[in-house]
Design an enzyme around this catalytic site. Structure first.
Site, PDB file in Angstrom:
ATOM      1  N   CYS A 464      49.404  69.204 -90.007  1.00 11.88           N
ATOM      2  CA  CYS A 464      49.742  68.100 -90.907  1.00 11.88           C
ATOM      3  C   CYS A 464      50.621  67.067 -90.202  1.00 11.88           C
ATOM      4  O   CYS A 464      51.035  66.095 -90.813  1.00 11.88           O
ATOM      5  CB  CYS A 464      50.451  68.639 -92.150  1.00 11.88           C
ATOM      6  SG  CYS A 464      51.976  69.532 -91.801  1.00 11.88           S
ATOM      7  N   GLU A 505      45.704  64.353 -91.110  1.00 16.44           N
ATOM      8  CA  GLU A 505      45.701  65.744 -90.650  1.00 16.44           C
ATOM      9  C   GLU A 505      44.902  65.803 -89.354  1.00 16.44           C
ATOM     10  O   GLU A 505      43.915  65.076 -89.187  1.00 16.44           O
ATOM     11  CB  GLU A 505      45.039  66.626 -91.707  1.00 16.44           C
ATOM     12  CG  GLU A 505      45.384  68.088 -91.615  1.00 16.44           C
ATOM     13  CD  GLU A 505      46.445  68.508 -92.631  1.00 16.44           C
ATOM     14  OE1 GLU A 505      46.707  69.712 -92.731  1.00 16.44           O
ATOM     15  OE2 GLU A 505      47.008  67.621 -93.303  1.00 16.44           O
TER      16      GLU A 505
END
Length: 525
Positions: A464, A505
């Site tokens: 992330c 991401e």
């Protein structure tokens, strides 16, 4: 690395480019005797033109003399805007500003795309004025810069970054929202009934304060209903929250096969709990009315969506036909619409396309940072055996339940000590795929040392935070100091889990390099 470090590199690179442009352009040269203009006083309103977007989604505008940058939120390249100077960082060559208004829009800006009344004030979104195609291209560039700035690798070792994988939904995708509020002033009078409702919502851009948010178009339909319901309930019961609270709205899904009567599913039962009494969170804890359920009919089943508000209740999600149950307040990916394509992409890249001479096929899956088992469960059918490991025992309990719920007998989970994470792994490393999905801070040095000592054949690194991912991937590519284990990057690609925001991401696929010398390996191929 944090936001400040990422921003600083963007600022330094932009100023370096402008300095070079001025050097190349004789008309841009200024006599050495010309003094450096003073920065405007804080809270001064000035006009600036945005040159580019930072990796955090803020516009960057260079000062007229080319030696200072103004960070301008809610803008795109080419925008001429009026801003208010908030704070200078002269030693870092940039200033933070508040966006006031657009004077002349840049070519990429289209304000008709904005779907939120709070945009340009709330800190949640940055890119609503951009087309979705431009958002995806911007995020590809963020990944490129992350690897250029933080991997420590020469460009030849970094493959071209793939196009950003799009989200099927650009709005209405968030299955979890957590607005908050604090009790201050009149609201906090001890022993008295609060006389003023505090703002309930999210943080104001550039401020340590909360703005009142009645609705968020990023939330799914049932989550948006939950916001309205919870706001009303909190306003009617302010005396229960002397310190304020963080509210939870989490989507939960029930699938009912055609022909079965929906008379009290497990999800319904688990939501009928008493309100939490913990300070810092809020829960309604009541059974939901019929109007709080969204039903959709499919060929084989009826799907019901509910909004869970108790952090300790169970939420249920489906990824294709895989079911996942978690504590509603626990971590699980917040954009369900992209999870089918996301997990399918990882399935497609779980095994190498071509085996080299002497290589054995990959038969085993090891999922570190497994959480409640998203990757272990969705990938398990491709392997002879799968094992998820995590340092948090409560997530292992949920993962085991999810493996049982999905009828995966070849799948196990184990709580492991962080210092000996790979100690008792039963799989031969040369036949093992390792999947890692660490928190934003990335992998610790100790974890990477253990990984290099274990030497899995193939690694899928999900992150992330593409900046810490780039740092860690660089360490794996450089390998051990004795050269006995190192990795090469097969591919890198961004995934758009959060449209309208600057977040991206990252998924990197790595292969262990043969332990024999490179020259010999080439001769034997």
């Amino acid at each position: 690395m944090g936001f400040d470090e990422v921003l600083q590199l963007d600022v330094d690179r932009l100023l370096k480019e402008r300095k070079q442009e001025a050097k190349d352009d004789e008309s841009g040269q200024q006599p050495d005797a010309v003094s450096k203009p003073a920065l405007p006083e804080p809270f001064t309103e000035i006009e600036v033109t945005v040159s580019e977007l930072s990796s955090a989604g803020d516009g960057l505008a260079v000062s007229e003399n080319g030696d200072h940058v103004y960070v301008v939120p809610f803008t795109v390249p080419g925008d001429k805007v009026l801003v208010k100077v908030v704070k200078h960082f002269p030693d870092l060559s940039y200033s933070i500003t508040d966006f006031l208004k657009v004077i002349e829009p840049g070519p990429q800006r289209d304000d008709s795309r904005i779907q939120c009344q709070y945009f340009a004030k709330c800190s949640g979104c940055q890119l609503q004025m951009l087309s979705y195609e431009d958002q995806l291209q911007y995020k590809k560039r963020v990944v490129e810069k992350a690897y250029a700035n933080f991997s420590g690798l020469i460009p030849e070792l970094i493959p071209p970054i793939g196009d950003t994988f799009p989200s099927p939904r650009q709005y209405g995708y968030r299955t979890k929202l957590t607005p908050h509020f604090a009790m201050t002033g009149k609201n906090k009078a001890k022993g008295q009934t609060p006389t003023e409702v505090p703002p309930i919502g999210f943080t104001v851009k550039n401020r340590r304060m909360t703005m009142d948010i009645e609705d968020c178009p990023l939330g799914t339909d049932i989550v948006r209903r939950g916001i309205k319901r919870e706001r009303k309930r909190v306003m009617e019961n302010l005396h229960q929250y002397p310190k304020g609270a963080t509210l939870l709205m989490r989507e939960s899904t029930t699938r009912i096969k055609k022909g079965q009567q929906a008379n009290g599913t497990e999800a319904n039962t688990e939501q009928q709990q008493q309100p939490s009494t913990n300070q810092g969170s809020a829960s309604s804890g009541r059974a939901q009315d019929e109007e709080d359920v969204i039903r959709t009919e499919y060929p084989d089943y009826i799907e019901e969506k509910r909004c869970v508000t108790d952090h300790n209740a169970t939420s249920v999600e489906y990824v294709d036909d895989f079911v996942f149950k978690n504590k509603a307040g626990a971590f699980f990916q917040n954009n369900n619409s992209i999870l089918s394509g996301f997990t399918e992409y990882i399935r497609q890249h779980a095994h190498p396309k071509n085996l080299k001479p002497g290589e054995k096929p990959i038969k085993y899956l090891l999922d570190a940072y497994s959480g409640s088992g998203l990757f272990t469960v969705t990938l398990s059918t491709m392997f002879k055996s799968s094992l998820g490991i995590d340092i948090a025992p409560e997530t292992i309990t949920a993962a085991r339940e999810n493996a049982r719920a999905n009828n995966l007998p070849n799948t196990g989970f184990a709580a492991a000590d962080a210092a000996t994470l790979f100690k008792d792994i039963p799989y031969p490393p040369d036949q093992t795929l390792l999947v890692i999905d660490p928190p934003r801070k990335g992998c610790s040095e100790d974890f990477l040392r253990q990984l290099l000592a274990y030497r899995p054949r193939r690694v899928v690194y999900v992150s992330c935070n593409v900046h810490t991912q780039a740092r860690d991937v660089g360490i794996l590519v450089q390998g051990t100091s004795d050269g006995s284990c190192r990795y090469e990057i097969e591919s890198i690609r961004g995934f758009d889990f959060f449209p309208q925001t600057s977040h991206v991401e990252g998924v990197a696929i790595l292969n262990k390099v043969s332990e024999q010398p490179a020259a010999a390996a080439g001769a034997g191929a």
